[in-house]
Design a protein around this motif. Structure first.
Motif, short mmCIF file in Angstrom:
data_model
loop_
_atom_site.label_atom_id
_atom_site.label_comp_id
_atom_site.label_asym_id
_atom_site.label_seq_id
_atom_site.Cartn_x
_atom_site.Cartn_y
_atom_site.Cartn_z
N GLY A 1 20.56 95.41 -46.91
CA GLY A 1 19.75 96.62 -46.81
C GLY A 1 19.00 96.83 -45.51
O GLY A 1 18.12 97.70 -45.44
N ALA A 2 19.32 96.07 -44.47
CA ALA A 2 18.65 96.25 -43.18
C ALA A 2 19.55 97.05 -42.23
O ALA A 2 20.75 97.23 -42.49
CB ALA A 2 18.31 94.90 -42.56
N ARG A 3 18.99 97.51 -41.14
CA ARG A 3 19.75 98.30 -40.16
C ARG A 3 20.58 97.39 -39.25
O ARG A 3 20.28 96.20 -39.10
CB ARG A 3 18.80 99.13 -39.31
N GLU A 4 21.59 97.97 -38.64
CA GLU A 4 22.37 97.25 -37.64
C GLU A 4 21.57 97.13 -36.34
O GLU A 4 20.67 97.93 -36.08
CB GLU A 4 23.68 97.98 -37.35
N ILE A 5 21.93 96.14 -35.53
CA ILE A 5 21.27 95.95 -34.25
C ILE A 5 22.30 95.90 -33.13
O ILE A 5 23.48 95.65 -33.36
CB ILE A 5 20.40 94.67 -34.23
N ARG B 1 14.94 82.00 -39.29
CA ARG B 1 13.82 82.66 -38.60
C ARG B 1 14.25 84.00 -38.02
O ARG B 1 13.48 84.97 -38.01
CB ARG B 1 13.26 81.74 -37.51
N PHE B 2 15.48 84.05 -37.51
CA PHE B 2 16.02 85.32 -36.99
C PHE B 2 16.22 86.31 -38.13
O PHE B 2 15.76 87.46 -38.06
CB PHE B 2 17.34 85.06 -36.26
N TYR B 3 16.91 85.89 -39.18
CA TYR B 3 17.19 86.82 -40.28
C TYR B 3 15.92 87.29 -40.97
O TYR B 3 15.84 88.44 -41.44
CB TYR B 3 18.16 86.19 -41.28
N ASN B 4 14.90 86.46 -41.01
CA ASN B 4 13.64 86.86 -41.66
C ASN B 4 12.88 87.92 -40.88
O ASN B 4 11.99 88.57 -41.43
CB ASN B 4 12.75 85.65 -41.90
N ILE B 5 13.23 88.14 -39.61
CA ILE B 5 12.65 89.25 -38.86
C ILE B 5 13.03 90.57 -39.52
O ILE B 5 12.22 91.49 -39.64
CB ILE B 5 13.12 89.24 -37.39
N TYR B 6 14.27 90.65 -39.97
CA TYR B 6 14.81 91.88 -40.54
C TYR B 6 14.83 91.87 -42.06
O TYR B 6 14.77 92.93 -42.69
CB TYR B 6 16.23 92.11 -40.00
N LEU B 7 14.95 90.69 -42.63
CA LEU B 7 15.05 90.53 -44.08
C LEU B 7 14.09 89.40 -44.50
O LEU B 7 14.49 88.25 -44.63
CB LEU B 7 16.50 90.18 -44.48
N PRO B 8 12.82 89.73 -44.69
CA PRO B 8 11.81 88.68 -44.93
C PRO B 8 12.08 87.80 -46.14
O PRO B 8 11.60 86.66 -46.17
CB PRO B 8 10.52 89.50 -45.12
N ASN B 9 12.84 88.29 -47.10
CA ASN B 9 13.03 87.53 -48.35
C ASN B 9 14.39 86.84 -48.46
O ASN B 9 14.66 86.16 -49.45
CB ASN B 9 12.82 88.44 -49.56
N ILE B 10 15.25 87.00 -47.45
CA ILE B 10 16.58 86.38 -47.54
C ILE B 10 16.44 84.86 -47.41
O ILE B 10 15.55 84.36 -46.72
CB ILE B 10 17.53 86.95 -46.46
#
Length: 205
Positions: free
Chosen positions: A32-36, A51-60
């Motif tokens: 459910g996050a946007r593309e970069i 740590r990278f993925y939690n920037i965009y998806l805090p709960n993954i």
């Protein structure tokens, strides 16, 4: 004098930043996050990768990232050798250098890519699927009897530089991987490596 080299794999030997961006964007979209863009990817990439993925998806979670990565790997990740680094690695082995791999890549992916590059016999040891590389770095040094002062850890992200400094080995950051030159420079590695000639000069000095 450097006698032992511990390499990260993706972004250093496997020239995979653009392909990893494709996988990353599929994971971001799936949850459910946007593309970069590639520019944003290189400016925000961190390891451990959660740590990278939690920037965009805090709960993954790490497990969710790992499972999705496996799913999209076959579709997008094509092994691509950084040009001529295989020749440099083989030359290092001929010189008597001991080399190992410490990577967050899954073992089945890493072994397949290593074989496709003709590098399966060049390394004395390997640790794969290392989400946090701190213990892996210590293990490789201990079980191969590497002397700290004769060892360099070469990577392309914050993690290799930070963990190398903690352990006490020399650190080398290549600028052709997952992070921008400016970000790597700010972390103050012992060596900033822009090309293979610089890598050879550092190892042979």
């Amino acid at each position: 004098m450097i006698k032992n080299i511990i390499f990260d794999w993706s972004g250093v030997i496997n020239d995979s930043a653009e392909n990893n961006l494709l996988v990353t964007n599929e994971i971001l979209k799936e949850f459910g996050a946007r593309e970069i863009s590639i520019e944003e990817f290189k400016n925000t990439w961190e390891q451990p990768y959660i740590r990278f993925y939690n920037i965009y998806l805090p709960n993954i979670t790490v497990e969710e990232v790992r499972n999705s990565y496996k799913k999209y790997f076959l579709k997008y990740l094509k092994a691509k050798l950084y040009p001529k680094i295989d020749e440099v690695i083989k030359d290092f082995k001929t010189q008597g250098l001991q080399m190992a791999i410490l990577s967050s890549d899954l073992p089945e992916i890493l072994l397949s890519e290593m074989k496709s590059f003709g590098l399966e016999n060049e390394f004395v040891d390997m640790i794969a699927d290392a989400h946090d590389k701190s213990e892996g770095l210590k293990d490789l040094i201990k079980r191969n009897n590497f002397k700290i002062e004769e060892t360099i850890f070469i990577g392309d992200s914050n993690h290799e530089i930070q963990e190398g400094k903690i352990v006490g080995v020399k650190t080398g950051a290549v600028t052709w991987g997952f992070s921008t030159k400016e970000r790597l420079e700010s972390l103050k590695p012992d060596f900033l490596i822009n090309n293979l000639d610089q890598l050879k000069n550092i190892i042979n000095q």
